[in-house]
Design an enzyme around this catalytic site. Structure first.
Site, PDB file in Angstrom:
ATOM      1  N   LYS A 110     -25.076   7.220  13.505  1.00 44.99           N
ATOM      2  CA  LYS A 110     -25.680   5.777  13.062  1.00 44.99           C
ATOM      3  C   LYS A 110     -25.701   5.036  14.188  1.00 44.99           C
ATOM      4  O   LYS A 110     -26.716   4.308  14.386  1.00 44.99           O
ATOM      5  CB  LYS A 110     -24.851   4.811  11.855  1.00 44.99           C
ATOM      6  N   LEU A 113     -35.287   4.018   6.143  1.00 47.18           N
ATOM      7  CA  LEU A 113     -34.217   4.178   5.365  1.00 47.18           C
ATOM      8  C   LEU A 113     -33.529   5.532   5.011  1.00 47.18           C
ATOM      9  O   LEU A 113     -32.336   5.863   4.619  1.00 47.18           O
ATOM     10  CB  LEU A 113     -34.647   3.794   3.679  1.00 47.18           C
ATOM     11  N   VAL A 167     -28.111 -12.594 -55.246  1.00 47.07           N
ATOM     12  CA  VAL A 167     -26.777 -12.445 -54.870  1.00 47.07           C
ATOM     13  C   VAL A 167     -26.257 -13.771 -53.963  1.00 47.07           C
ATOM     14  O   VAL A 167     -26.912 -14.111 -53.062  1.00 47.07           O
ATOM     15  CB  VAL A 167     -26.529 -11.084 -53.776  1.00 47.07           C
ATOM     16  N   TYR A 194     -20.530  10.724  10.982  1.00 41.91           N
ATOM     17  CA  TYR A 194     -21.530  10.011  10.590  1.00 41.91           C
ATOM     18  C   TYR A 194     -21.643   8.648  11.144  1.00 41.91           C
ATOM     19  O   TYR A 194     -22.744   8.334  11.477  1.00 41.91           O
ATOM     20  CB  TYR A 194     -21.113   9.750   9.214  1.00 41.91           C
TER      21      TYR A 194
END
Length: 360
Positions: free
Chosen positions: A107, A53, A274, A103
């Protein structure tokens, strides 16, 4: 089973560990950014399953993409190639692996390294992931919006009509655990599609609900996941908020929660002797629940003049419903203060109260 989790101190890693906390059949080996590659190699020799991860998506310079996403994966793949065990590995890639940016390219390189292995490899090209423990200005716009809106910080929106694809972290984790247990790979679902403007407005509504008391529809689907994420960004000093108390010699009345289409919740108190109520409704209905004390309900059909009485106490929970066309009241017949929960099927509207005085 010994489970290695790289990025164990990251957003998805912490959620995975939290879900596995009660599992007695799993020993978790953690690898974090504070560990060196030697430590990683040692843990790779011990493990039986890997959740890879760890990764970098917002570095200070572009070179860190290769260091964090490619070099780390290269070490893992090299160790697995020389292992005498077939160790399954789950890798969290990104939908940006399809794009030509630093990026995405990093990956894709990591994916290719893992795909060259002989053992089981499961690659998840995830869209934006949101949920508890995500980082603002790092994991997703959801985290940034939640953090900024809660802390009264400005939110920058370039295109409110831009669509974001989102998955909820709990759905990701449930999928991962099923894969680990059954060795069957499936796509993470559901994927939520929302515009940036809609996302912003939803999160703003969560904050304003503490003033209006009107809750969004947070029981299912995207809004459930989004609200859970929003609340996770609250600091402890914001865990509570005050309500308005209406008080007179009879007792107090407090509105607690309102919904958009399922009414509202309140509570009231009544001192000894009441009586409250003494009215009827044409359409509105209510549910009463005495949680403390003793009550006597009286009903009168405004047309037929039929009368009816019900008594209840806090130690024997009993829901009493009011019926349109029946005047009703409730009297504290005990020695102590009476506390009653109340649900009405519609939010009170001062312009159309549907409440008419009538003796019972």
């Amino acid at each position: 089973m010994k489970l290695l989790i790289t990025g164990a101190d990251g957003f998805i890693g912490k959620n995975l560990i939290a879900h596995l906390r009660q599992r007695k059949d799993i020993e978790i080996l953690k690898y974090t950014k504070n560990d060196d590659f030697k430590t990683l190699r040692e843990k790779l020799k011990e493990c039986d399953f890997i959740f890879h991860l760890a990764g970098v998506n917002r570095p200070l310079n572009e070179e860190e993409f290769d260091t964090g996403n490619v070099d780390l994966t290269r070490i893992i793949s090299q160790e697995l190639e020389t292992s005498d065990k077939s160790i399954p590995i789950v890798f969290t890639s990104s939908i940006q692996a399809e794009l030509d940016n630093p990026y995405g390219r990093s990956k894709l390189k990591a994916e290719n390294l893992l795909n060259s292995l002989n053992g089981p490899v499961y690659i998840y090209r995830l869209p934006n992931v949101f949920g508890k423990w995500s980082k603002p200005n790092y994991n997703s716009a959801v985290a940034t919006f939640c953090h900024n809106i809660i802390n009264d910080l400005p939110v920058t929106i370039h295109d409110p009509n831009s669509i974001i694809n989102l998955v909820y972290v709990d759905d990701v984790i449930v999928n991962f655990i099923k894969l680990m247990d059954k060795k069957e790979s499936q796509a993470v679902e559901p994927i939520y599609k929302v515009t940036v403007g809609e996302l912003y407005e939803s999160i703003k509504a969560f904050k304003s609900s503490r003033i209006s008391l009107v809750s969004e529809e947070v029981g299912t689907g995207f809004l459930r996941a989004l609200y859970s994420t929003y609340v996770s960004f609250l600091k402890p000093e914001l865990f509570s908020y005050p309500l308005t108390k209406h008080e007179d010699p009879r007792g107090m009345f407090v509105e607690f929660l309102k919904t958009k289409n399922s009414g509202q919740f309140s509570f009231f108190t009544a001192k000894k002797g009441v009586t409250r109520g003494g009215h009827y409704h044409h359409s509105k209905t209510e549910k009463f629940l005495v949680v403390k004390g003793s009550a006597l309900y009286k009903f009168l059909n405004i047309e037929t003049k039929e009368e009816y009485e019900i008594s209840s106490t806090g130690d024997k929970p009993l829901v009493v419903e009011t019926v349109p066309g029946w005047s009703h009241n409730i009297t504290n017949i005990g020695e102590e203060e009476m506390i009653v929960m109340l649900w009405a099927n519609e939010v009170f509207d001062q312009e159309k109260p549907d409440t008419f005085s009538h003796k019972v």
